[in-house]
Design an enzyme around this catalytic site. Sequence first.
Site, PDB file in Angstrom:
ATOM      1  N   GLU A 161       0.803  -1.225   0.000  1.00 39.68           N
ATOM      2  CA  GLU A 161       0.000   0.000   0.000  1.00 39.68           C
ATOM      3  C   GLU A 161       0.842   1.283   0.000  1.00 39.68           C
ATOM      4  O   GLU A 161       0.761   2.094   0.917  1.00 39.68           O
ATOM      5  CB  GLU A 161      -0.969  -0.010   1.186  1.00 39.68           C
ATOM      6  CG  GLU A 161      -2.025  -1.094   1.050  1.00 39.68           C
ATOM      7  CD  GLU A 161      -3.136  -1.001   2.079  1.00 39.68           C
ATOM      8  OE1 GLU A 161      -2.969  -0.310   3.108  1.00 39.68           O
ATOM      9  OE2 GLU A 161      -4.190  -1.624   1.851  1.00 39.68           O
TER      10      GLU A 161
ATOM     11  N   GLU B 158      -5.802  -7.881  -0.517  1.00 38.22           N
ATOM     12  CA  GLU B 158      -6.511  -7.733   0.755  1.00 38.22           C
ATOM     13  C   GLU B 158      -7.982  -7.437   0.488  1.00 38.22           C
ATOM     14  O   GLU B 158      -8.313  -6.677  -0.428  1.00 38.22           O
ATOM     15  CB  GLU B 158      -5.934  -6.594   1.603  1.00 38.22           C
ATOM     16  CG  GLU B 158      -4.556  -6.852   2.177  1.00 38.22           C
ATOM     17  CD  GLU B 158      -4.092  -5.709   3.079  1.00 38.22           C
ATOM     18  OE1 GLU B 158      -4.953  -4.951   3.591  1.00 38.22           O
ATOM     19  OE2 GLU B 158      -2.871  -5.572   3.272  1.00 38.22           O
TER      20      GLU B 158
END
Length: 477
Positions: free
Chosen positions: A193, A300
């Site tokens: 991320e 995710e």
Amino acid sequence: MSQSSDGYLRAAGPRFLDPHGAAVQLRGVGIGGWLNMENFVTGYAGTESLMRAAVRRVLGQERYESFFDRLLTGFFDDADARFLAAAGLNAVRIPIHYHHFEDDARPFEIKEEGFRHLDRVIDLCGRQGIYSVIDLHALPGWQNQRWHSDNPTHLATFWQHRHFQDRVVRLWEAIADRYKDDRWVAGYNPVNEPADESRQVVGPFYRRLVEAIRAVDPHHTLFLDGNTYSTEFDVFDVFDEPPANTVYVCHDYAMAGLAYGGPYPGRTRGVWQDRDVLEKKFLQRTEFARELDSPIWVGEFGPIYSGDPAVDEQRGRILADQLDIYRRYEASWSLWTYKDIGLQGVVYASPDSPYMQRFADFVAKKKRLGADAWGSDGTGPAEVTQAVQDLIAREFPGFDPYPWGRWDFVRTLLLTITVAQPLVEEYAALFEGLGDDELVALADSFALANCVVREPLRTQIAQGPAAPNRLREADRP
């Protein structure tokens, strides 16, 4: 069908191919809160480094090291690998923190002992026919603005300092060199991320990092997260040609499944959420991968459970819709997360365990104060937070800070930093006076034998009996 080169799993067109050339859909879980700890997973407040420093002050160095080694050992062992294999899962994503492999006081020096637990779990999973994706979740200087990169601020300074970037290149050269011959490592997820507000540094850094890893290890798949928490993919325009054997990772959390989520179908913070909306968002997040005809990997996703049966039934419907969408588009996936204290985990520490008995009141206070960004609705004490939200909105009506706007900016600084930091000391104080046997019991609360299985979730992600190993014993490194 063509063979996958050199006996490794690899990306070829829109699919993963196993060493025998057969298509594989990766289905698995992330082992969150383990080699990269997170506050909602084990219940502390603030960031991992702040928490560890506070607990070290209470326990002393020797007992501190003993406790955390016991926790890491029990959190994932052979029983966990067998549990996942019995559910028919074939992949784990393993988030790691750079602190295990390098000290800030001795940059560029790789710590051999840091690989001990990672080696152990990769081997345990491989013996059950489960591939591992190694995910660097916390980078020096912090690659994003959030607690899960161990960031005690709201600034991602990794993108501003060449020194931090050089260290990550060196670390990945060491990781790639260590696992380059391991057939049970599916590949490397080099930056979890990333959130480069300038959007100018992340692309060139990826190009440099890919070249460095490929120079050491030409075999393993690269799993590259998009910018802004794996939602923006134009950063990969820096490559003249798309790198071979590369996957572009999306993260696919549904708004209705977050802690502040509303009814499903229904409105969450004024935005309608249903299956069609989830599919549209998924297609948006995977457009880059689909245009390149590369495998789709949802790194995710997964709803947050509340303990309210009616709410959790709706959260189960969200997950069911997402899994159906992924099947439709032949997407591989890694559910977040495997094990915790009851928020998202497939399994969680029992409420009757020594750990939960000792820390349950603390966890409730942290939630009440809104200091857990993932496990609370972000409101906190409304008499304080709403006044600040109203003040910023009134005085700075055009203020829309990166990455998620004014509301998130205020709650981050006010709750998950300002309120969370004194809570760190309260958490550490709960270790005061504990004997060695009591510390062992706390750590062992996270062993699978002492956990509760969230059966509806396990059933949803289970894929039937585990597929037979296609790697022969002779193929093992």
